[in-house]
Write an enzyme that holds these catalytic residues in place. Structure first.
Site, short mmCIF file in Angstrom:
data_model
loop_
_atom_site.label_atom_id
_atom_site.label_comp_id
_atom_site.label_asym_id
_atom_site.label_seq_id
_atom_site.Cartn_x
_atom_site.Cartn_y
_atom_site.Cartn_z
N ARG A 154 58.60 -43.41 -41.71
CA ARG A 154 59.66 -43.10 -42.67
C ARG A 154 60.48 -41.88 -42.22
O ARG A 154 61.68 -41.82 -42.42
CB ARG A 154 59.06 -42.88 -44.07
CG ARG A 154 58.84 -44.18 -44.82
CD ARG A 154 57.90 -44.00 -45.98
NE ARG A 154 56.50 -43.91 -45.52
CZ ARG A 154 55.48 -43.60 -46.29
NH1 ARG A 154 55.68 -43.32 -47.56
NH2 ARG A 154 54.25 -43.57 -45.80
N TRP A 155 59.82 -40.94 -41.60
CA TRP A 155 60.52 -39.75 -41.08
C TRP A 155 61.58 -40.20 -40.06
O TRP A 155 62.71 -39.73 -40.09
CB TRP A 155 59.51 -38.81 -40.42
CG TRP A 155 60.08 -37.53 -39.90
CD1 TRP A 155 60.17 -36.34 -40.57
CD2 TRP A 155 60.64 -37.30 -38.59
NE1 TRP A 155 60.74 -35.39 -39.77
CE2 TRP A 155 61.05 -35.94 -38.56
CE3 TRP A 155 60.84 -38.10 -37.47
CZ2 TRP A 155 61.63 -35.37 -37.43
CZ3 TRP A 155 61.43 -37.53 -36.35
CH2 TRP A 155 61.83 -36.18 -36.33
N ASP A 196 50.27 -39.35 -42.59
CA ASP A 196 51.08 -40.55 -42.89
C ASP A 196 52.55 -40.19 -43.04
O ASP A 196 52.89 -39.07 -43.44
CB ASP A 196 50.54 -41.19 -44.19
CG ASP A 196 50.94 -42.65 -44.30
OD1 ASP A 196 51.52 -43.21 -43.35
OD2 ASP A 196 50.67 -43.25 -45.36
N GLY A 197 53.41 -41.16 -42.74
CA GLY A 197 54.85 -40.97 -42.97
C GLY A 197 55.68 -40.80 -41.71
O GLY A 197 56.88 -40.51 -41.81
N GLU A 237 42.97 -51.15 -39.01
CA GLU A 237 44.00 -52.06 -39.55
C GLU A 237 45.35 -51.88 -38.84
O GLU A 237 46.23 -52.74 -38.94
CB GLU A 237 44.19 -51.84 -41.06
CG GLU A 237 43.04 -52.36 -41.92
CD GLU A 237 41.77 -51.53 -41.80
OE1 GLU A 237 41.86 -50.30 -41.62
OE2 GLU A 237 40.67 -52.11 -41.87
N LEU A 291 36.89 -24.40 -33.06
CA LEU A 291 37.27 -25.53 -33.92
C LEU A 291 36.89 -26.87 -33.28
O LEU A 291 37.11 -27.08 -32.09
CB LEU A 291 38.79 -25.49 -34.14
CG LEU A 291 39.41 -26.70 -34.84
CD1 LEU A 291 39.11 -26.68 -36.34
CD2 LEU A 291 40.92 -26.76 -34.62
N HIS A 346 56.33 -40.89 -34.44
CA HIS A 346 54.97 -40.63 -33.93
C HIS A 346 54.98 -39.46 -32.95
O HIS A 346 54.05 -38.65 -32.91
CB HIS A 346 54.39 -41.88 -33.27
CG HIS A 346 54.21 -43.02 -34.23
ND1 HIS A 346 53.62 -42.86 -35.46
CD2 HIS A 346 54.54 -44.34 -34.16
CE1 HIS A 346 53.60 -44.02 -36.10
NE2 HIS A 346 54.16 -44.93 -35.34
N ARG A 373 60.65 -45.94 -34.85
CA ARG A 373 59.39 -45.45 -35.43
C ARG A 373 58.61 -44.55 -34.46
O ARG A 373 57.98 -43.58 -34.86
CB ARG A 373 58.52 -46.63 -35.88
CG ARG A 373 59.08 -47.37 -37.08
CD ARG A 373 58.16 -48.55 -37.45
NE ARG A 373 56.80 -48.09 -37.72
CZ ARG A 373 56.39 -47.61 -38.90
NH1 ARG A 373 57.22 -47.54 -39.91
NH2 ARG A 373 55.15 -47.21 -39.05
N TRP A 375 46.12 -52.21 -35.87
CA TRP A 375 46.37 -53.21 -34.82
C TRP A 375 47.36 -54.28 -35.30
O TRP A 375 47.92 -55.01 -34.49
CB TRP A 375 45.07 -53.89 -34.38
CG TRP A 375 44.09 -52.96 -33.75
CD1 TRP A 375 42.94 -52.47 -34.32
CD2 TRP A 375 44.16 -52.37 -32.43
NE1 TRP A 375 42.29 -51.63 -33.44
CE2 TRP A 375 43.01 -51.55 -32.28
CE3 TRP A 375 45.07 -52.45 -31.38
CZ2 TRP A 375 42.76 -50.84 -31.11
CZ3 TRP A 375 44.81 -51.73 -30.20
CH2 TRP A 375 43.67 -50.94 -30.09
C1 IPE Z 1 46.57 -44.79 -42.68
O1 IPE Z 1 47.94 -44.93 -42.73
C2 IPE Z 1 46.10 -44.73 -41.27
C3 IPE Z 1 46.48 -43.54 -40.53
C4 IPE Z 1 47.11 -42.50 -41.00
C5 IPE Z 1 46.09 -43.54 -39.15
P1 IPE Z 1 48.64 -46.36 -42.89
O2 IPE Z 1 50.10 -46.09 -42.93
O3 IPE Z 1 48.15 -47.28 -41.84
O4 IPE Z 1 48.09 -46.84 -44.29
P2 IPE Z 1 48.62 -47.91 -45.32
O5 IPE Z 1 48.89 -49.17 -44.54
O6 IPE Z 1 49.89 -47.38 -45.91
O7 IPE Z 1 47.54 -48.07 -46.32
C1 IPE Z 2 51.21 -42.53 -39.80
O1 IPE Z 2 52.54 -42.84 -39.99
C2 IPE Z 2 50.73 -42.80 -38.41
C3 IPE Z 2 49.88 -43.98 -38.29
C4 IPE Z 2 49.45 -44.72 -39.26
C5 IPE Z 2 49.48 -44.35 -36.96
P1 IPE Z 2 53.04 -44.31 -40.29
O2 IPE Z 2 53.37 -44.97 -39.00
O3 IPE Z 2 52.08 -45.04 -41.14
O4 IPE Z 2 54.36 -44.00 -41.09
P2 IPE Z 2 54.93 -44.79 -42.34
O5 IPE Z 2 53.85 -44.86 -43.37
O6 IPE Z 2 55.34 -46.14 -41.84
O7 IPE Z 2 56.10 -43.97 -42.79
MG MG Z 3 51.86 -45.26 -43.14
#
Ligand code: IPE
Ligand code: IPE
Ligand code: MG
Length: 260
Positions: free
Chosen positions: A41-42, A37-38, A84, A148, A54, A50, A86
């Site tokens: 924001r990165w 996650d993140g 979610e 792995l 990715h 965004r 989507w």
């Molecule tokens: C969880 O991250 C799903 C993945 C890392 C693929 P999200 O960014 O979608 O989760 P929420 O919305 O903050 O709970």
């Molecule tokens: C995780 O990063 C990747 C996916 C959920 C696909 P995010 O896209 O959720 O990044 P933030 O949480 O918005 O920073």
């Molecule tokens: Mg996220």
């Protein structure tokens, strides 16, 4: 901070630097699951779109897969797209759906060289054809690899997984192939998408969020959790080792009194 980095590898060529004084090679977790996650924001911090986050996150997947392989970890499950996700703008979803193809094509020679097997959990039928084809091809090409298991959770939702398992079991009970008495924890395990995998020993979530976001609710019942504020594109060997070191200091009791 890892103070003393030593070159230590089981495979020579792709040498892995781990701190021998901190990591106990005897109890490395067999299955590590990561909620990556993140990325958004990165990118935001750098005034980038965004999807740039990715893309960078995909480079982290490559690096962490190599380290996991070098360490002899058996399964690395990576949450890449939830049921979610989507809800996000179409342009972002489209980009995320193109990543498996991009990643798997360029990483394939190394996956084969290392003997890494690609697997996935999630609703494959709900994916765009090109994404499905990329995943299917990678799973097919790597199916005989014995190293792995790199398991992508793609269009994965734990509740949907459990609902599907319940329905499949009910059909079997209805048609007489199973009796109600046979429905137990072991049987439910067998109807989940993870039936061929051990339960995760360690769950890592990056970016400071402290929730599961519908990830492996059944399978994480006795998993050790480790959270970090580091954003996924910044996650590196040092952070990974920190998580494993923390895991190695835990006392897994499973409800008993082991180690007390
Ligand atoms: C969880 O991250 C799903 C993945 C890392 C693929 P999200 O960014 O979608 O989760 P929420 O919305 O903050 O709970
Ligand atoms: C995780 O990063 C990747 C996916 C959920 C696909 P995010 O896209 O959720 O990044 P933030 O949480 O918005 O920073
Ligand atoms: Mg996220």
């Amino acid at each position: 901070m890892l103070k003393k980095l030593l070159s230590k590898s089981k495979k020579g060529k792709h040498s892995l630097e781990v701190n021998e004084t901190l990591i106990n090679n005897e109890c490395v977790p067999s299955h590590i699951a990561i909620i990556m996650d993140g990325n958004g924001r990165w990118a935001k911090k750098r005034a980038m779109p965004r999807i740039a986050g990715h893309h960078e996150g995909m480079q982290t997947v490559r690096k962490i897969s190599r380290i996991a392989d070098d360490m002899g970890i058996k399964v690395l499950t990576l949450y890449a797209f939830s049921t979610e996700n989507w809800k996000r703008p179409k342009s972002e979803v489209d980009y995320l759906m193109s990543l498996p193809q991009m990643f798997l094509n360029s990483f394939m020679p190394e996956l084969m060289e290392r003997g890494i097997r690609v697997e996935m959990i999630g609703d494959k039928e709900g994916l765009p054809t090109s994404t499905k084809v990329a995943l299917n091809e990678a799973m097919e090409k790597t199916k005989n690899n014995t190293g792995l298991i790199l398991n992508f959770a793609m269009n994965y939702g734990s509740r949907a997984e459990i609902v599907k398992a319940m329905k499949d079991i009910m059909v079997e009970v209805n048609n007489g192939k199973l009796t109600l008495d046979e429905v137990d924890e072991t049987l439910i395990d067998q109807y989940l998408l993870t039936s061929n995998l051990p339960e995760p020993d360690l769950l890592i979530r990056t970016s400071g969020e402290v929730r599961l976001s519908n990830f492996m609710l059944w399978q994480l019942a006795y998993t050790e959790f480790w959270f970090t504020d580091i954003l996924w594109p910044d996650f590196n060997q040092e952070t990974f080792m920190e998580a494993i070191q923390a895991y190695q200091q835990r006392n897994r009791r499973y409800g008993g009194l082991k180690g007390e």
